[in-house]
Design a protein around this motif. Structure first.
Motif, PDB file in Angstrom:
ATOM      1  N   ARG A  78       0.846  -1.198   0.000  1.00  0.00           N
ATOM      2  CA  ARG A  78       0.000   0.000   0.000  1.00  0.00           C
ATOM      3  C   ARG A  78       0.881   1.247   0.000  1.00  0.00           C
ATOM      4  N   ASN A 108      -2.331   7.289   1.430  1.00  0.00           N
ATOM      5  CA  ASN A 108      -3.186   8.302   0.808  1.00  0.00           C
ATOM      6  C   ASN A 108      -3.368   8.147  -0.704  1.00  0.00           C
ATOM      7  N   HIS A 109      -2.880   7.068  -1.307  1.00  0.00           N
ATOM      8  CA  HIS A 109      -2.972   6.895  -2.747  1.00  0.00           C
ATOM      9  C   HIS A 109      -3.757   5.628  -3.094  1.00  0.00           C
ATOM     10  N   LYS A 110      -4.429   5.668  -4.238  1.00  0.00           N
ATOM     11  CA  LYS A 110      -5.094   4.490  -4.792  1.00  0.00           C
ATOM     12  C   LYS A 110      -4.384   4.067  -6.069  1.00  0.00           C
ATOM     13  N   PHE A 111      -4.637   2.806  -6.489  1.00  0.00           N
ATOM     14  CA  PHE A 111      -4.005   2.246  -7.668  1.00  0.00           C
ATOM     15  C   PHE A 111      -5.068   1.839  -8.679  1.00  0.00           C
ATOM     16  N   THR A 112      -4.709   1.903  -9.949  1.00  0.00           N
ATOM     17  CA  THR A 112      -5.521   1.305 -10.997  1.00  0.00           C
ATOM     18  C   THR A 112      -4.737   0.130 -11.572  1.00  0.00           C
ATOM     19  N   THR A 133      -9.772  -0.332  -9.517  1.00  0.00           N
ATOM     20  CA  THR A 133      -9.093   0.556  -8.566  1.00  0.00           C
ATOM     21  C   THR A 133      -9.167  -0.007  -7.157  1.00  0.00           C
ATOM     22  N   ARG A 134      -8.036   0.024  -6.467  1.00  0.00           N
ATOM     23  CA  ARG A 134      -7.949  -0.409  -5.079  1.00  0.00           C
ATOM     24  C   ARG A 134      -6.946   0.483  -4.344  1.00  0.00           C
ATOM     25  N   ASP A 135      -6.995   0.470  -3.014  1.00  0.00           N
ATOM     26  CA  ASP A 135      -5.996   1.205  -2.245  1.00  0.00           C
ATOM     27  C   ASP A 135      -4.958   0.276  -1.636  1.00  0.00           C
ATOM     28  N   TYR A 136      -4.978  -1.011  -2.009  1.00  0.00           N
ATOM     29  CA  TYR A 136      -3.954  -1.953  -1.585  1.00  0.00           C
ATOM     30  C   TYR A 136      -3.811  -3.017  -2.667  1.00  0.00           C
ATOM     31  N   GLN A 172      -1.852  13.717  -4.768  1.00  0.00           N
ATOM     32  CA  GLN A 172      -2.018  14.139  -3.383  1.00  0.00           C
ATOM     33  C   GLN A 172      -1.189  15.395  -3.102  1.00  0.00           C
ATOM     34  N   SER A 187      -9.277  -9.856   2.550  1.00  0.00           N
ATOM     35  CA  SER A 187      -8.636  -8.845   1.712  1.00  0.00           C
ATOM     36  C   SER A 187      -7.792  -9.486   0.616  1.00  0.00           C
TER      37      SER A 187
END
Length: 543
Positions: free
Chosen positions: A214, A217-221, A234-237, A254, A306
């Motif tokens: 992770r 404060n950022h998300k991933f595509t 999209t997920r944040d982990y 951010q 998760s």
């Protein structure tokens, strides 16, 4: 733009592929023992060209790579090109005593690597014992570090029959990060510009653990996995098993500052290092940086939901340029149980496994025993007595594979064997991997050499051959070369056996492979000249 990335760190290597005219590229990789300092300790590790992490290669889709591997190290080595299908040319695939004998110290081997339709991120790693359009692209390799010699770790747990000692730290791009002693000055930093997008190419080169990852404060595509494009989500982990690759887009959106990226294990059985490795995402520009970057909150150590939920989001892209071609008419249906086992302790022998025994692992109750010469060599030269060709299509007996109470000890002991399964050229194969709770239930990241496969289904509990296939995804299943079989569950895959040769299949938890959770397929030649295995190179290593 089509891309393939293959990277070398510890035993790993990434390679980046774009479209263009196919060419032949030649490289020299010198393997040697080099002193490196991590965690206040200095020790010798295997490097390529003296680098850690090592070189990145940039080639075109469809190219051929010739790598002159010169072993100046102290141990035997082979190199597996993880996820490269090697059409009709298994001779450079790499697993020791399956397709080749090891490259011995003081010798060399010119590996010809034949690329075909792979896109995205792939990697290579040692396969002998334990010795592995954005604004910019960044490789992120998750690894680990032992203060002790890795071969001593291997030899120790093989000798006592128990679990291996856990590593002393996890790594991001070769560095442990700020949360470990003596590591802060060398922590890996990714500098980004606000408003730009970065393609991150991630490889999990950790030996024995799924890893959670992770960035605060950022998300991933997520856009790709295992050399294949995926439908973006999209997920944040991220949850990534050993041997797998994940490509994702990181938007630098951010407030400019410093943010930790962090990774730690998902672990439900055995002993695990529960420490956290970090690196830093550092925005460019003038601002007041915090004394300590913001640390993300990672899923809990035992957060099965998760891990499973992330895997279930993977789907093939299914575009005009990347169509989905799931085989529908199955010729060979296999049901493979994956088990941790024990052998009874021999007299006067150290036995640190469960219930006073020695740990083993098996597929369909067979613990693989490596032969003295490579199976591929024996098959090609028709040498008898090296392997058997009667690997079972189902386990020898049925029981409640995933029952929670202790499974009777009568089922714990496997058989030893060097067995393969022979497949007709172009036949369609379906494998249902069934996890069992023998001795201990755990996940299994299964990897098949020479092929990618469609992951058509998965579920919890025991596989139901009448009910579960009705829910298979035959529209856009992910196209993988490594997939996690869940704890106390099952996973089904399909592929067409159109790549002649000898191809290993194994669990990518290295301790399970060492214990014998592997087998091999022999795919026979087809009728046409373009459906036959090519001859071996003249400099194949000798046993």
């Amino acid at each position: 733009m089509k891309i393939l990335l293959l990277h070398f760190t510890f035993f790993l290597f990434l390679c980046y592929i774009s479209t263009g005219d196919a060419m032949v590229h030649r490289y020299k990789f010198v393997l040697k023992d080099t002193q490196y300092t991590r965690l206040c300790s200095n020790k010798s590790i295997l490097t390529v060209n003296g680098q850690f992490p090592g070189p990145t290669l940039y080639v075109n889709e469809g190219d051929t790579i010739v790598v002159d591997v010169i072993n100046r190290a102290s141990e035997n080595v082979t190199i597996h090109w993880h996820g490269v299908k090697q059409p009709r040319y298994p001779w450079s695939d790499g697993p020791a005593y399956i397709t080749q004998c090891p490259i011995q110290p003081g010798t060399r081997f010119s590996q010809k690597i034949v690329l075909s339709d792979e896109v995205g991120t792939l990697w290579w790693h040692a396969h002998s014992d334990w010795s592995r359009k954005p604004d910019a692209e960044v490789p992120i390799i998750l690894g680990e570090w032992w203060k002790s010699d890795i071969m001593a770790v291997l030899n120790g747990f093989v000798a006592d029959g128990g679990d291996p000692n856990i590593s002393d730290a996890f790594l991001i791009n070769g560095q442990p990060g700020d949360l470990y002693p003596c590591s802060r000055p060398d922590t890996f930093k990714l500098t980004v510009d606000y408003g730009k997008t970065y393609l991150i190419r991630m490889v999990n080169a950790v030996m024995n653990n799924i890893m959670f990852f992770r960035i605060a404060n950022h998300k991933f595509t997520i856009v790709g996995s295992d050399g294949s494009y995926t439908k973006p989500f999209t997920r944040d982990y991220i949850s990534i098993p050993p041997g797998q690759t994940i490509d994702f887009l990181l938007e630098a959106n951010q407030q400019p500052s410093h943010y930790y990226m962090a990774a730690r294990v998902y672990a439900i059985a055995g002993t695990s290092d529960n420490t956290t490795t970090t690196a830093i995402v550092e925005y460019s520009g003038n601002y007041s940086a915090p004394s300590s970057p913001l640390l993300p909150t990672l899923p809990a150590l035992n957060d099965t939901a998760s891990s499973t939920n992330f895997v279930e989001q993977l789907r093939s892209l299914g575009s005009k340029d990347h169509p989905v071609d799931v085989p529908l008419n199955v010729d060979n249906k296999f049901f493979f149980t994956l088990s941790i086992n024990t052998f009874q302790c021999p007299p006067d022998a150290p036995c640190q496994g469960a219930q006073g025994g020695r740990f083993r692992a098996s597929v369909n109750n067979i613990t693989f025993v490596p032969p003295r010469i490579a199976i591929l060599q024996a098959y090609y030269n028709r040498i008898r007595g090296v392997y058997g060709d009667d690997f079972p299509s189902k386990p020898p007996f049925r029981f409640n594979y995933t029952q929670e109470k202790m499974i009777p000890r009568d089922y714990w002991t496997p058989q030893n064997g060097t067995e393969v399964r022979v497949l007709e050229y172009n036949s369609v194969v379906e494998i249902v991997f069934q996890g069992t709770n023998l001795v201990a239930g755990i996940y299994h990241p299964m990897h098949l050499h020479g092929y990618s496969f469609y992951v058509v289904g998965s579920g919890s509990g025991n596989f139901d051959k009448d009910r579960d296939p009705l829910n298979y995804n035959l529209v856009d299943p992910p196209f993988q070369n490594t997939i996690v079989v869940p704890v106390s569950g099952w996973t089904a895959i399909r592929f067409k056996a159109n790549n002649p040769g000898v191809w290993l299949m194994h669990c990518h938890l290295e301790r399970h492979t060492t214990w014998g959770m592997e087998m091999a397929f022999i795919v026979k030649n087809g009728k046409g000249s373009d459906a036959k295995m090519l001859p071996p190179p003249p400099d194949m290593p000798r046993c």
